[in-house]
Design an enzyme around this catalytic site. Structure first.
Site, PDB file in Angstrom:
ATOM      1  N   ARG A 199       0.796  -1.408   0.268  1.00 14.90           N
ATOM      2  CA  ARG A 199      -0.058   0.278  -0.340  1.00 14.90           C
ATOM      3  C   ARG A 199       1.286   1.226  -0.181  1.00 14.90           C
ATOM      4  O   ARG A 199       1.714   1.392   0.559  1.00 14.90           O
ATOM      5  CB  ARG A 199      -0.925   0.538   1.241  1.00 14.90           C
ATOM      6  CG  ARG A 199      -2.070  -0.822   0.886  1.00 14.90           C
ATOM      7  CD  ARG A 199      -2.959  -1.001  -0.131  1.00 14.90           C
ATOM      8  NE  ARG A 199      -4.268  -1.250  -0.346  1.00 14.90           N
ATOM      9  CZ  ARG A 199      -4.330  -2.900  -0.858  1.00 14.90           C
ATOM     10  NH1 ARG A 199      -3.201  -2.632  -1.666  1.00 14.90           N
ATOM     11  NH2 ARG A 199      -5.261  -3.422  -0.691  1.00 14.90           N
ATOM     12  N   GLU A 225      -2.981   7.860  -5.068  1.00 18.46           N
ATOM     13  CA  GLU A 225      -3.167   7.016  -6.742  1.00 18.46           C
ATOM     14  C   GLU A 225      -4.053   7.814  -8.012  1.00 18.46           C
ATOM     15  O   GLU A 225      -4.060   7.059  -9.340  1.00 18.46           O
ATOM     16  CB  GLU A 225      -3.505   5.145  -6.762  1.00 18.46           C
ATOM     17  CG  GLU A 225      -2.004   4.750  -5.798  1.00 18.46           C
ATOM     18  CD  GLU A 225      -2.375   2.837  -5.866  1.00 18.46           C
ATOM     19  OE1 GLU A 225      -3.572   2.644  -6.459  1.00 18.46           O
ATOM     20  OE2 GLU A 225      -1.587   2.654  -5.312  1.00 18.46           O
ATOM     21  N   HIS A 266       0.185   0.425  -9.883  1.00 20.18           N
ATOM     22  CA  HIS A 266      -0.883  -1.010  -9.228  1.00 20.18           C
ATOM     23  C   HIS A 266      -1.271  -1.796  -9.561  1.00 20.18           C
ATOM     24  O   HIS A 266      -2.636  -2.229  -9.369  1.00 20.18           O
ATOM     25  CB  HIS A 266      -1.891   0.177  -8.242  1.00 20.18           C
ATOM     26  CG  HIS A 266      -2.301  -0.441  -7.170  1.00 20.18           C
ATOM     27  ND1 HIS A 266      -3.418  -0.010  -6.150  1.00 20.18           N
ATOM     28  CD2 HIS A 266      -2.263  -1.888  -6.611  1.00 20.18           C
ATOM     29  CE1 HIS A 266      -3.075  -1.039  -5.459  1.00 20.18           C
ATOM     30  NE2 HIS A 266      -2.991  -1.784  -5.201  1.00 20.18           N
TER      31      HIS A 266
END
Length: 316
Positions: A235, A264, A291
């Site tokens: 994370r 993000e 990601h």
């Protein structure tokens, strides 16, 4: 005739999950691009909801979803769910970390090999007409100590893919004991500090909690072995980007592989976040991906299979 219980699926999933839900007697609303206001509109009618990162389930949604019996998370991270509120409302929380663990492990390995062997850098150079061999001399995993912080699904999967490289694997998990007994090539250490001091690479495999929030800060990095590489596929909010950049600039940390970021939504970064992101982009010792570590065709199928089994167990 009894009306079927309603389930909302908020992300793109395999048919095996949709068909499985229907076979359990649910009526499925499949809206993978649904907005949060639209979720709230449906909330009161829902018996179950299948979510991913873009659809967090907080206390205010649970208060409205008076018939909600379970929340199914595609993937692993439970930081998008208010777990205390779920417990208070008697709502079961399900996730599927087993489904993408191997995908994450392979991605981390790929990023690490890419950085160690200058593959992306050399690719850009040769496309621009540069032929640099000595400047791109790399390093071999077999000569390195790889540190793994957190030995759950993804941490142990990463250890497995490292097995054939002959490197030393050091691990630490605060909440487990004798967890690496099935991994003869893995050495359990007694503290995170020991792993940081010995490892050439430190790879994070932890959930985001109040304990791990901004774990990788200036103090953490100062304990790392000089010249080491930081890998984060867990994370983004576990790592303070500015502290990482400072440590690289001071030649203490050699580089980083980052698949996750504190924010993000790259089109809505704050001024400080934009400055940090620009520095990351310019640094050839940093490798970035959006990601996607757990994002494979195979993991998408496995996640669906695992979740439908878990949903079945709470629906009987």
């Amino acid at each position: 005739m009894e009306r079927k219980k309603l389930v909302l699926v908020c992300d793109f999933v395999e048919n095996i999950l949709l068909d499985g839900l229907e076979s359990l007697g649910y009526s499925v609303v499949y809206q993978p691009q649904i907005t949060m206001p639209e979720v709230f509109e449906l909330a009161e009618k829902l018996s179950g909801i299948v979510i991913n990162t873009r659809t967090p389930v907080r206390a205010n949604l649970m208060q409205k979803a008076v018939n909600l019996k379970w929340i199914a998370r595609l993937g692993s991270g439970l930081d998008i769910i208010d777990l205390d509120s779920a417990k208070e409302h008697g709502i079961k929380v399900l996730n599927s970390p087993e489904g993408n663990a191997n995908a994450v492990a392979e991605h981390v390995l790929g990023m690490l090999l890419n950085l160690l062997r200058n593959i992306s850098k050399a690719d850009c150079e040769i496309r621009s007409g540069k032929w640099e061999r000595e400047a791109n001399r790399g390093r071999e995993l077999s000569a390195m100590k790889i540190g793994i912080i957190g030995f759950g699904n993804t941490g142990s999967a990463f250890a497995k893919v490292l097995n054939g490289f002959g490197c030393n694997v050091l691990v630490y998990d605060k909440y487990k004991q004798h967890y690496a007994s099935d991994f003869r090539f893995v050495r359990e250490l007694n503290s995170m500090e020991e792993v940081l001091k010995e490892s050439d690479v430190v790879s994070l495999h932890l959930p985001l909690t109040t304990e791990t929030f901004e774990l990788v800060n200036a103090g953490f990095l100062s304990l790392c072995k000089k010249g080491s590489i930081i890998v984060n596929s867990s994370r983004g909010k576990m790592l303070v980007v500015k502290d990482l950049l400072n440590s690289i600039q001071m030649n203490h940390i050699k580089g980083a592989c980052l698949d996750v970021f504190p924010n993000e939504k790259i089109n809505s970064l704050s001024k400080g976040e934009k400055e940090d992101f620009e520095e990351l982009k310019k640094n050839q010792c940093v490798l970035l991906s959006p990601h996607i570590a757990g994002w494979t065709f195979e993991s998408k199928i496995k996640i669906s299979e695992i979740l439908i089994d878990k949903i079945k167990s709470v629906s009987e």
